[in-house]
Design a protein around this motif. Sequence first.
Motif, mmCIF file in Angstrom:
data_model
loop_
_atom_site.group_PDB
_atom_site.id
_atom_site.type_symbol
_atom_site.label_atom_id
_atom_site.label_comp_id
_atom_site.label_asym_id
_atom_site.label_seq_id
_atom_site.Cartn_x
_atom_site.Cartn_y
_atom_site.Cartn_z
ATOM 1 N N HIS A 19 -55.659 99.602 37.363
ATOM 2 C CA HIS A 19 -56.238 99.829 36.043
ATOM 3 C C HIS A 19 -55.280 100.727 35.268
ATOM 4 O O HIS A 19 -55.093 101.902 35.612
ATOM 5 C CB HIS A 19 -57.613 100.478 36.173
ATOM 6 C CG HIS A 19 -58.587 99.642 36.966
ATOM 7 N ND1 HIS A 19 -59.181 98.523 36.450
ATOM 8 C CD2 HIS A 19 -59.038 99.768 38.239
ATOM 9 C CE1 HIS A 19 -59.982 97.986 37.361
ATOM 10 N NE2 HIS A 19 -59.916 98.730 38.457
ATOM 11 N N LEU A 20 -54.674 100.165 34.224
ATOM 12 C CA LEU A 20 -53.590 100.836 33.514
ATOM 13 C C LEU A 20 -54.052 101.394 32.168
ATOM 14 O O LEU A 20 -55.079 100.990 31.631
ATOM 15 C CB LEU A 20 -52.442 99.846 33.272
ATOM 16 C CG LEU A 20 -51.895 99.099 34.491
ATOM 17 C CD1 LEU A 20 -50.810 98.121 34.048
ATOM 18 C CD2 LEU A 20 -51.357 100.068 35.535
ATOM 19 N N THR A 21 -53.253 102.293 31.646
ATOM 20 C CA THR A 21 -53.500 102.786 30.291
ATOM 21 C C THR A 21 -53.283 101.688 29.260
ATOM 22 O O THR A 21 -53.893 101.687 28.193
ATOM 23 C CB THR A 21 -52.555 103.952 29.982
ATOM 24 O OG1 THR A 21 -51.191 103.538 30.257
ATOM 25 C CG2 THR A 21 -52.893 105.178 30.825
ATOM 26 N N ASN A 22 -52.398 100.739 29.574
ATOM 27 C CA ASN A 22 -52.075 99.626 28.685
ATOM 28 C C ASN A 22 -51.328 98.584 29.504
ATOM 29 O O ASN A 22 -50.756 98.887 30.553
ATOM 30 C CB ASN A 22 -51.209 100.094 27.515
ATOM 31 C CG ASN A 22 -49.922 100.759 27.982
ATOM 32 O OD1 ASN A 22 -49.941 101.925 28.425
ATOM 33 N ND2 ASN A 22 -48.815 100.041 27.932
ATOM 34 N N LEU A 23 -51.382 97.344 29.038
ATOM 35 C CA LEU A 23 -50.569 96.306 29.671
ATOM 36 C C LEU A 23 -49.177 96.345 29.046
ATOM 37 O O LEU A 23 -49.020 96.060 27.861
ATOM 38 C CB LEU A 23 -51.193 94.926 29.461
ATOM 39 C CG LEU A 23 -52.405 94.570 30.313
ATOM 40 C CD1 LEU A 23 -52.885 93.163 29.978
ATOM 41 C CD2 LEU A 23 -52.096 94.684 31.798
ATOM 42 N N PRO A 24 -48.161 96.687 29.820
ATOM 43 C CA PRO A 24 -46.831 96.836 29.228
ATOM 44 C C PRO A 24 -46.166 95.503 28.932
ATOM 45 O O PRO A 24 -46.334 94.527 29.663
ATOM 46 C CB PRO A 24 -46.060 97.599 30.311
ATOM 47 C CG PRO A 24 -46.728 97.215 31.591
ATOM 48 C CD PRO A 24 -48.183 97.044 31.247
ATOM 49 N N GLY A 25 -45.413 95.455 27.829
ATOM 50 C CA GLY A 25 -44.568 94.321 27.522
ATOM 51 C C GLY A 25 -43.184 94.551 28.097
ATOM 52 O O GLY A 25 -42.961 95.520 28.846
ATOM 53 N N CYS A 97 -52.289 89.437 45.516
ATOM 54 C CA CYS A 97 -52.140 89.426 44.062
ATOM 55 C C CYS A 97 -52.052 90.849 43.540
ATOM 56 O O CYS A 97 -52.774 91.729 44.017
ATOM 57 C CB CYS A 97 -53.324 88.729 43.387
ATOM 58 S SG CYS A 97 -53.208 86.935 43.350
ATOM 59 N N LEU A 98 -51.187 91.052 42.580
ATOM 60 C CA LEU A 98 -51.178 92.274 41.789
ATOM 61 C C LEU A 98 -51.959 91.987 40.519
ATOM 62 O O LEU A 98 -51.594 91.099 39.741
ATOM 63 C CB LEU A 98 -49.754 92.695 41.440
ATOM 64 C CG LEU A 98 -48.781 92.889 42.604
ATOM 65 C CD1 LEU A 98 -47.405 93.264 42.081
ATOM 66 C CD2 LEU A 98 -49.303 93.939 43.568
ATOM 67 N N ALA A 108 -53.275 90.893 33.660
ATOM 68 C CA ALA A 108 -52.162 90.034 34.072
ATOM 69 C C ALA A 108 -52.213 89.952 35.587
ATOM 70 O O ALA A 108 -52.568 90.929 36.262
ATOM 71 C CB ALA A 108 -50.831 90.617 33.609
ATOM 72 N N ILE A 109 -51.885 88.778 36.142
ATOM 73 C CA ILE A 109 -51.978 88.564 37.581
ATOM 74 C C ILE A 109 -50.651 88.034 38.094
ATOM 75 O O ILE A 109 -50.087 87.081 37.536
ATOM 76 C CB ILE A 109 -53.114 87.583 37.938
ATOM 77 C CG1 ILE A 109 -54.449 88.137 37.454
ATOM 78 C CG2 ILE A 109 -53.157 87.315 39.435
ATOM 79 C CD1 ILE A 109 -55.624 87.203 37.691
ATOM 80 N N THR A 249 -62.327 91.372 33.044
ATOM 81 C CA THR A 249 -62.324 89.907 32.987
ATOM 82 C C THR A 249 -61.870 89.268 34.296
ATOM 83 O O THR A 249 -61.864 88.045 34.413
ATOM 84 C CB THR A 249 -61.422 89.404 31.854
ATOM 85 O OG1 THR A 249 -60.081 89.898 32.071
ATOM 86 C CG2 THR A 249 -61.919 89.870 30.505
ATOM 87 N N THR A 250 -61.505 90.093 35.285
ATOM 88 C CA THR A 250 -61.076 89.541 36.573
ATOM 89 C C THR A 250 -62.188 88.689 37.179
ATOM 90 O O THR A 250 -63.321 89.139 37.328
ATOM 91 C CB THR A 250 -60.704 90.668 37.559
ATOM 92 O OG1 THR A 250 -59.711 91.499 36.967
ATOM 93 C CG2 THR A 250 -60.185 90.094 38.864
ATOM 94 N N GLY A 251 -61.868 87.454 37.519
ATOM 95 C CA GLY A 251 -62.849 86.566 38.134
ATOM 96 C C GLY A 251 -63.710 85.805 37.158
ATOM 97 O O GLY A 251 -64.564 85.013 37.585
#
Length: 306
Positions: A19-25, A97-98, A108-109, A249-251
């Motif tokens: 669980h991240l602060t943001n999804l990095p680009g 999976c990550l 992101a998976i 939203t996982t799953g």
Amino acid sequence: MSDPRVVAVGNTLIDHTYHLTNLPGPDEGAFVREYERRLGGVETNVATILARLGHETGLVSCVADDDDGDDVLDRLDGSPIDHVTVHRVPGVRTSYCLVLTDPEGNRAIIGGGESALELSLTDADVATVAAADAAFTSAYAPLDAVETLAALDTPLVYDLAGEFTDLTDRGLTRAALDDLAPDIARFVGNLTSVRSYLQTDDGPEDCCAALVARGFTAGAVTCGADGVYLFDEESVRHVPAFDVAVTDTTGAGDAFTAGLIHAWVLDDLPLDEVGRFASALAALNCTVTGAHAESPTLEDVRSFLD
């Protein structure tokens, strides 16, 4: 114990959820706010969610002969799946999976490990599926295993599960999927995956028509917040998504597939009712953490729809 009504054949693995602060680009960073280690895999998730709906379910899969494989087996012992057959294979790493999520529930998976590709069905595995009311697998399962399932009389639900840039490295080709199409009772794929298979930028309704032209007789193209398009050889129906407060939203896609199996394959409901039930199950699954640990019951879904 009786035979399972639905048998899922394919992935069981460890989800490393960050669980991240943001999804990095690209060239961006993020901070890990929380880490969870979970039982996962498309087929495992669908079998678990169906069990939570009250169905007797089975799982056929494989893991490596390593510590992660031991962990998967321990976690499966505590799952609601009634019939579990997991083969052990040496010399590879148990698949994993990550899963990266941000505070808004986006994710992101990234998949890794080799054991998922080593699954080889035994005669006993095939007999278990042949006795079931439905079978479920995905593009993450080895192609020869999927071909074996498709040759049975048991209705097969198939999840495209990913883009072809990912799936070709797992041994799937467009020609092979074209050959499987007439033997797949229900096809499921998100719009991005379907477009990658069809090699088009068309909208979902046109994609449904293209899938029918390829030989698929019925299925669903999911579009996230824009809902789902269900199709058969006669029509295409759009069912809007439900608006809920999203936690994770996982799953969600796996919950939708479980709902589709419940409503369309086992209960044979009309398309509109299938879409509403499966969409409600997916929406409720987004309000809790994880793919299936707190997945909705049948009463939860009925209450939500009422």
